[in-house]
Design a protein around this motif. Sequence first.
Motif, PDB file in Angstrom:
ATOM      1  N   LYS A  91       0.613  -1.113   0.144  1.00  0.00           N
ATOM      2  CA  LYS A  91      -0.010   0.060  -0.040  1.00  0.00           C
ATOM      3  C   LYS A  91       0.825   1.294  -0.099  1.00  0.00           C
ATOM      4  O   LYS A  91       0.652   2.262  -0.735  1.00  0.00           O
ATOM      5  CB  LYS A  91      -0.853  -0.006   1.215  1.00  0.00           C
ATOM      6  N   GLN A  92       2.087   1.335   1.034  1.00  0.00           N
ATOM      7  CA  GLN A  92       2.890   2.430   0.766  1.00  0.00           C
ATOM      8  C   GLN A  92       3.300   2.618  -0.539  1.00  0.00           C
ATOM      9  O   GLN A  92       3.342   3.936  -0.855  1.00  0.00           O
ATOM     10  CB  GLN A  92       3.985   2.056   1.731  1.00  0.00           C
ATOM     11  N   VAL A  93       3.915   1.646  -1.393  1.00  0.00           N
ATOM     12  CA  VAL A  93       4.571   1.729  -2.519  1.00  0.00           C
ATOM     13  C   VAL A  93       3.532   2.244  -3.638  1.00  0.00           C
ATOM     14  O   VAL A  93       3.838   3.232  -4.587  1.00  0.00           O
ATOM     15  CB  VAL A  93       5.432   0.524  -3.077  1.00  0.00           C
ATOM     16  N   LEU A  94       2.171   1.825  -3.668  1.00  0.00           N
ATOM     17  CA  LEU A  94       1.151   2.227  -4.357  1.00  0.00           C
ATOM     18  C   LEU A  94       0.906   3.561  -4.225  1.00  0.00           C
ATOM     19  O   LEU A  94       0.688   4.353  -5.335  1.00  0.00           O
ATOM     20  CB  LEU A  94      -0.150   1.568  -4.308  1.00  0.00           C
ATOM     21  N   ARG A  95       0.922   3.995  -2.960  1.00  0.00           N
ATOM     22  CA  ARG A  95       0.521   5.612  -2.673  1.00  0.00           C
ATOM     23  C   ARG A  95       1.542   6.378  -3.224  1.00  0.00           C
ATOM     24  O   ARG A  95       1.295   7.268  -3.767  1.00  0.00           O
ATOM     25  CB  ARG A  95       0.597   5.724  -1.186  1.00  0.00           C
ATOM     26  N   THR A  96       2.994   6.056  -3.063  1.00  0.00           N
ATOM     27  CA  THR A  96       4.169   6.319  -3.712  1.00  0.00           C
ATOM     28  C   THR A  96       3.921   6.502  -5.393  1.00  0.00           C
ATOM     29  O   THR A  96       4.110   7.686  -5.818  1.00  0.00           O
ATOM     30  CB  THR A  96       5.399   5.752  -3.211  1.00  0.00           C
ATOM     31  N   CYS A  97       3.474   5.668  -5.949  1.00  0.00           N
ATOM     32  CA  CYS A  97       3.210   5.692  -7.292  1.00  0.00           C
ATOM     33  C   CYS A  97       2.300   6.546  -7.787  1.00  0.00           C
ATOM     34  O   CYS A  97       2.497   7.594  -8.694  1.00  0.00           O
ATOM     35  CB  CYS A  97       2.854   4.141  -7.858  1.00  0.00           C
ATOM     36  N   GLY A  98       1.224   6.777  -6.912  1.00  0.00           N
ATOM     37  CA  GLY A  98       0.011   7.770  -7.346  1.00  0.00           C
ATOM     38  C   GLY A  98       0.596   9.045  -7.099  1.00  0.00           C
ATOM     39  O   GLY A  98       0.232   9.951  -8.072  1.00  0.00           O
ATOM     40  N   LEU A  99       1.169   9.426  -6.007  1.00  0.00           N
ATOM     41  CA  LEU A  99       1.837  10.681  -5.805  1.00  0.00           C
ATOM     42  C   LEU A  99       2.801  11.075  -6.789  1.00  0.00           C
ATOM     43  O   LEU A  99       3.030  12.384  -7.477  1.00  0.00           O
ATOM     44  CB  LEU A  99       2.348  10.814  -4.448  1.00  0.00           C
ATOM     45  N   LEU A 100       3.625  10.076  -7.183  1.00  0.00           N
ATOM     46  CA  LEU A 100       4.705  10.388  -8.196  1.00  0.00           C
ATOM     47  C   LEU A 100       4.013  10.602  -9.623  1.00  0.00           C
ATOM     48  O   LEU A 100       4.470  11.685 -10.577  1.00  0.00           O
ATOM     49  CB  LEU A 100       5.653   9.218  -8.445  1.00  0.00           C
ATOM     50  N   LEU A 101       2.988  10.114 -10.180  1.00  0.00           N
ATOM     51  CA  LEU A 101       2.359  10.067 -11.188  1.00  0.00           C
ATOM     52  C   LEU A 101       1.891  11.532 -11.318  1.00  0.00           C
ATOM     53  O   LEU A 101       1.691  12.228 -12.170  1.00  0.00           O
ATOM     54  CB  LEU A 101       1.077   9.093 -11.348  1.00  0.00           C
ATOM     55  N   GLN A 102       1.216  11.918 -10.300  1.00  0.00           N
ATOM     56  CA  GLN A 102       0.658  13.436 -10.095  1.00  0.00           C
ATOM     57  C   GLN A 102       1.734  14.388 -10.322  1.00  0.00           C
ATOM     58  O   GLN A 102       1.601  15.336 -11.171  1.00  0.00           O
ATOM     59  CB  GLN A 102      -0.073  13.515  -8.662  1.00  0.00           C
ATOM     60  N   ILE A 103       2.811  14.355  -9.756  1.00  0.00           N
ATOM     61  CA  ILE A 103       3.936  15.064  -9.938  1.00  0.00           C
ATOM     62  C   ILE A 103       4.506  15.135 -11.446  1.00  0.00           C
ATOM     63  O   ILE A 103       4.710  16.205 -11.948  1.00  0.00           O
ATOM     64  CB  ILE A 103       5.080  14.910  -8.943  1.00  0.00           C
ATOM     65  N   LEU A 104       4.617  14.081 -11.962  1.00  0.00           N
ATOM     66  CA  LEU A 104       5.117  13.780 -13.184  1.00  0.00           C
ATOM     67  C   LEU A 104       4.082  14.543 -14.038  1.00  0.00           C
ATOM     68  O   LEU A 104       4.246  15.166 -15.255  1.00  0.00           O
ATOM     69  CB  LEU A 104       5.220  12.258 -13.669  1.00  0.00           C
ATOM     70  N   GLU A 105       2.853  14.387 -13.943  1.00  0.00           N
ATOM     71  CA  GLU A 105       1.516  14.888 -14.942  1.00  0.00           C
ATOM     72  C   GLU A 105       1.668  16.399 -14.582  1.00  0.00           C
ATOM     73  O   GLU A 105       1.719  17.267 -15.719  1.00  0.00           O
ATOM     74  CB  GLU A 105       0.327  14.503 -14.343  1.00  0.00           C
ATOM     75  N   LYS A 106       2.056  16.987 -13.501  1.00  0.00           N
ATOM     76  CA  LYS A 106       2.185  18.490 -13.213  1.00  0.00           C
ATOM     77  C   LYS A 106       3.374  18.880 -13.912  1.00  0.00           C
ATOM     78  O   LYS A 106       3.127  20.250 -14.567  1.00  0.00           O
ATOM     79  CB  LYS A 106       2.230  18.791 -11.960  1.00  0.00           C
ATOM     80  N   GLY A 107       4.291  18.328 -14.028  1.00  0.00           N
ATOM     81  CA  GLY A 107       5.445  18.776 -14.727  1.00  0.00           C
ATOM     82  C   GLY A 107       5.543  18.446 -16.256  1.00  0.00           C
ATOM     83  O   GLY A 107       6.502  18.749 -16.715  1.00  0.00           O
ATOM     84  N   LYS A 108       4.240  17.892 -16.776  1.00  0.00           N
ATOM     85  CA  LYS A 108       4.126  17.335 -18.216  1.00  0.00           C
ATOM     86  C   LYS A 108       5.185  16.548 -18.660  1.00  0.00           C
ATOM     87  O   LYS A 108       5.653  16.860 -20.039  1.00  0.00           O
ATOM     88  CB  LYS A 108       4.185  18.778 -18.982  1.00  0.00           C
ATOM     89  N   ILE A 109       5.457  15.658 -17.772  1.00  0.00           N
ATOM     90  CA  ILE A 109       6.487  14.687 -18.218  1.00  0.00           C
ATOM     91  C   ILE A 109       6.221  13.112 -17.819  1.00  0.00           C
ATOM     92  O   ILE A 109       6.922  12.131 -17.365  1.00  0.00           O
ATOM     93  CB  ILE A 109       7.955  14.790 -17.593  1.00  0.00           C
ATOM     94  N   ASN A 110       4.856  12.913 -17.918  1.00  0.00           N
ATOM     95  CA  ASN A 110       4.317  11.525 -17.659  1.00  0.00           C
ATOM     96  C   ASN A 110       4.309  10.972 -18.915  1.00  0.00           C
ATOM     97  O   ASN A 110       3.378  11.100 -19.729  1.00  0.00           O
ATOM     98  CB  ASN A 110       2.980  11.972 -17.009  1.00  0.00           C
TER      99      ASN A 110
END
Length: 184
Positions: A91-110
């Motif tokens: 659950k911890q790593v899935l949460r990390t993946c979700g937050l990372l995804l949001q950061i990459l989307e915000k930075g337009k590098i997803n």
Amino acid sequence: MDTIYVGNIGEEAVREELRKFKGSKLSGFIRSKNIVYYGKNFQLDFLVFVPKIGLVVLEVKRWQGTIRATCDDNWTQEYGVYKNEYSNASKQVLRTCGLLLQILEKGKINKWPIKPLVVFAHENAKILKGRNEKAPQTDIVRKASISSWIDENSSEEICYKFSTTEFERVKNIICQYTSEYIEN
């Protein structure tokens, strides 16, 4: 023993393992200190760039003894006469993946899929995974099995070419959110 110190030993052991595959099975990796994104703290133990998979987020644990990993909120570690409960690392790593995804989307590098993986770094870890409806939410391996996990999860139809510019952009967007730990 200090859990941060023990965690750092585990992460260093995994880093040495990953270095063996840099240039062959993986293009590179990033580690982070604490990241704060919209008030949520998390850390990337490792963000690994794997051409035949995409991005792989590793959550590293250095627990020893028998670990019972299930879909429940807590996992159990039994070591000698000691029995401890820890938060579910999947659950911890899935949460990390979700937050990372949001950061990459915000930075337009997803641009790549993100795959989670829990890695146990201690050589004396015995992982007992729940089955069927009790199975953990992610893959779990010991440090020595990282290479075979990459092989098993690689696709011959996929080959992401991670440029130096893309690597630096990902690193820089993550660094923008690096901050001291803030109690949630």
